[in-house]
Scaffold this active site. Structure first.
Site, PDB file in Angstrom:
ATOM      1  CB  CYS A  13      -0.987  -0.023   1.164  1.00 53.23           C
ATOM      2  SG  CYS A  13      -0.239   0.005   2.797  1.00 53.23           S
ATOM      3  CG  ASN A  16       4.260  -1.736   5.372  1.00 50.46           C
ATOM      4  OD1 ASN A  16       5.358  -2.038   5.828  1.00 50.46           O
ATOM      5  ND2 ASN A  16       3.303  -2.619   5.260  1.00 50.46           N
ATOM      6  CB  CYS A  18      -3.809   1.695   6.987  1.00 52.49           C
ATOM      7  SG  CYS A  18      -3.634   3.153   8.033  1.00 52.49           S
ATOM      8  NE  ARG A  19      -4.518   1.576   1.699  1.00 49.49           N
ATOM      9  CZ  ARG A  19      -4.296   2.337   0.641  1.00 49.49           C
ATOM     10  NH1 ARG A  19      -5.116   2.274  -0.391  1.00 49.49           N
ATOM     11  NH2 ARG A  19      -3.267   3.155   0.602  1.00 49.49           N
ATOM     12  CB  SER A  20       0.194  -3.467   2.762  1.00 48.44           C
ATOM     13  OG  SER A  20       1.065  -2.599   3.421  1.00 48.44           O
ATOM     14  CG  ASP A 132      -5.503   5.992   2.269  1.00 48.15           C
ATOM     15  OD1 ASP A 132      -5.517   5.591   3.452  1.00 48.15           O
ATOM     16  OD2 ASP A 132      -4.679   6.814   1.836  1.00 48.15           O
TER      17      ASP A 132
HETATM   18  P1  4NP Z   1      -1.823   2.818   4.039  1.00 52.91           P
HETATM   19  O1  4NP Z   1      -2.494   4.147   4.594  1.00 52.91           O
HETATM   20  O2  4NP Z   1      -1.242   3.164   2.686  1.00 52.91           O
HETATM   21  O3  4NP Z   1      -2.988   1.893   3.941  1.00 52.91           O
HETATM   22  O4  4NP Z   1      -0.789   2.404   5.055  1.00 52.91           O
HETATM   23  C1  4NP Z   1      -1.853   5.394   4.626  1.00 52.91           C
HETATM   24  C2  4NP Z   1      -0.852   5.624   5.526  1.00 52.91           C
HETATM   25  C3  4NP Z   1      -0.261   6.860   5.580  1.00 52.91           C
HETATM   26  C4  4NP Z   1      -0.656   7.859   4.722  1.00 52.91           C
HETATM   27  C5  4NP Z   1      -1.648   7.621   3.794  1.00 52.91           C
HETATM   28  C6  4NP Z   1      -2.239   6.384   3.746  1.00 52.91           C
HETATM   29  N1  4NP Z   1      -0.059   9.143   4.799  1.00 52.91           N
HETATM   30  O5  4NP Z   1      -0.452  10.021   4.036  1.00 52.91           O
HETATM   31  O6  4NP Z   1       0.864   9.334   5.603  1.00 52.91           O
END
Ligand code: 4NP
Length: 169
Positions: A13, A16, A18-20, A132
């Site tokens: 993602c 790294n 939240c989703r992955s 997201d």
């Molecule tokens: P992820 O979520 O890609 O599912 O881990 C996010 C984590 C951080 C951010 C955006 C999405 N950020 O903008 O910092």
């Protein structure tokens, strides 16, 4: 072609956190359920460097705990080109992750390893990406978990067909 000893799967993602990492935890549970835990090896990473070294987002950990998953410990890392060799399947969670990975692929073989998570969404699912949840509320985290559960179950079922049959007793 001989079956690999283990099918190596990398969930990707943006951050790294939240989703992955959730996809990795949920896929490992689905692989256990499918009886293929010994035949697969999963990891996760992000395309971005923002959160390197951090634990998953506490909101995602709370949502995972609430839905019955056990977090085994993970520190965010960024995708690296060596991952194209280290993994058989590289699974971006959204279209932006997919584009970023495709831009890093140098051969058709590397590009062919990149298959979006939506490939394993149920036919009735209207979403085409794992959304997201970072800027949303708790409902968004739970929704991501449920979407990942259906995709991870389908992925584990598909991988089961690719693994060698266990030896007959
Ligand atoms: P992820 O979520 O890609 O599912 O881990 C996010 C984590 C951080 C951010 C955006 C999405 N950020 O903008 O910092």
């Amino acid at each position: 072609m001989p079956h690999p000893a283990r099918i190596r799967v990398l969930f990707v993602c943006l951050g790294n956190i939240c989703r992955s990492p959730a996809a990795e935890i949920i896929f490992n549970a689905a692989a256990e359920q499918a009886g293929i835990a010994d035949g697969v090896a999963a990891d996760s990473c992000g395309t971005a460097a923002y959160h390197i070294g951090q634990q998953p987002d506490r909101r995602m950990l709370a949502a995972l705990e609430e839905t019955g998953y056990t977090y085994g410990g993970h520190r965010a890392r960024q995708f690296r080109r060596a991952d194209f060799q280290a993994f058989d399947l590289i699974i971006p969670q959204d279209d932006s992750n997919r584009r970023d990975l495709l831009a890093l692929a140098r051969t058709p073989e590397e590009a062919a390893k990149i298959i979006p998570m939506s490939h394993w969404f149920p036919a009735a699912e209207s979403r085409t990406e794992v959304p997201d949840p970072y800027y949303g509320g708790k409902a968004g985290f739970l929704s991501v978990i449920h979407l990942l559960e259906s995709a991870a179950t389908a992925l584990a079922a598909e991988l089961k067909t690719r693994l060698p049959l266990p030896p007959t007793p």
